[in-house]
Write a protein that holds these residues in place. Structure first.
Motif, mmCIF file in Angstrom:
data_model
loop_
_atom_site.group_PDB
_atom_site.id
_atom_site.type_symbol
_atom_site.label_atom_id
_atom_site.label_comp_id
_atom_site.label_asym_id
_atom_site.label_seq_id
_atom_site.Cartn_x
_atom_site.Cartn_y
_atom_site.Cartn_z
ATOM 1 N N THR A 175 1.066 -0.979 0.138
ATOM 2 C CA THR A 175 -0.413 -0.257 -0.144
ATOM 3 C C THR A 175 1.003 1.022 0.110
ATOM 4 N N SER A 179 -0.417 3.657 -2.542
ATOM 5 C CA SER A 179 -1.700 3.952 -2.530
ATOM 6 C C SER A 179 -0.905 5.016 -1.431
ATOM 7 N N LEU A 218 -7.214 0.917 3.218
ATOM 8 C CA LEU A 218 -6.205 0.850 1.870
ATOM 9 C C LEU A 218 -5.517 -0.740 1.895
#
Length: 248
Positions: A175, A179, A218
């Protein structure tokens, strides 16, 4: 993989058993990428590499299998398991149940030395962000959370959370690449630190909840991105955590 370390000693000062040392060695192998999810590994070869008998290795793997970190294949060996969407959500639910009250308790119990130790780990995270050193950052992130858990005074909770963090480490690292940035994760820890410094248990608990829920959302998004199925992450989150993820 490195030999089991004496650093795996119990916090009570009791020398670690061979099983406990093997658990720590396997967890370290997962952390540093020596053990890769999906690959088949031999129990016999692992025992040889660690210089221990097969019995403590089997016992260690059985205990890790209970946490979902590894899975056995009959007469073949074991694999490191990358947790799926449901497992990730269950892990976040457990972390919320344990780490939010732990942060509250830490805010009450922290001494000046404890607050200084947390500040040092936070500053070390900032150095890692500046250097772009993801490995060092994750180490200081874990130490920061570990200090809070130790302040809460429950060794069993500390061990549970350490296992759960390792179970999600590979997904969590991904992540950061897709992200959010190291800076984003670093900034999420500041309200927690400030609340501990101010001795405010309610603020510390709320800050920890926001951080863990952000991480959980996430992780679920990453699981959905990798899944070939139509993952209903909002319903899954609402069912297991009770607060639907924002923005889905």
């Amino acid at each position: 993989m490195s030999e089991p370390s004496a650093e795996a000693a119990d916090r009570s000062g009791r020398p670690p058993t061979l099983t406990e040392r093997t658990i720590e060695a396997v967890r370290e192998g997962i952390r540093n990428g020596t053990l890769v999810p999906g690959e088949l590994y031999s129990v016999y070869r692992l025992a040889d590499e660690l210089g221990v008998s097969r019995s403590p290795v089997r016992d260690a793997l059985l205990r890790l299998a209970e946490t979902g970190m590894v899975a056995f294949e009959r007469n073949r060996g074991f694999r490191v398991v990358l947790p799926g969407a449901r497992e990730l959500t269950e892990i976040i639910a457990v972390r919320l149940a344990l780490e939010v009250p732990a942060a509250q308790r830490a805010a009450v119990r922290a001494t000046a030395a404890d607050r200084a130790a947390l500040q040092n780990e936070y500053e070390a995270m900032q150095v890692s962000v500046t250097a772009g050193d993801e490995t060092a950052f994750m180490m200081h992130d874990q130490r920061f959370h570990g200090l809070l858990l130790e302040l809460a005074g429950n060794a069993h909770v500390t061990r549970i959370i350490e296992n759960l963090r390792d179970a999600t480490r590979l997904v969590g690292t991904s992540t950061i690449r897709t992200s959010r940035s190291l800076e984003d994760v670093y900034q999420e820890h500041l309200p927690i630190l400030d609340a501990i410094q101010q001795g405010s248990p309610s603020t510390a608990g709320a800050a920890m909840r926001r951080h863990l829920e952000s991480t959980g959302r996430l992780l679920l998004q990453e699981a959905a991105r990798k899944s070939d199925t139509n993952l209903k992450s909002n319903a899954l989150w609402n069912d297991l955590v009770g607060h639907p993820p924002v923005g889905e």
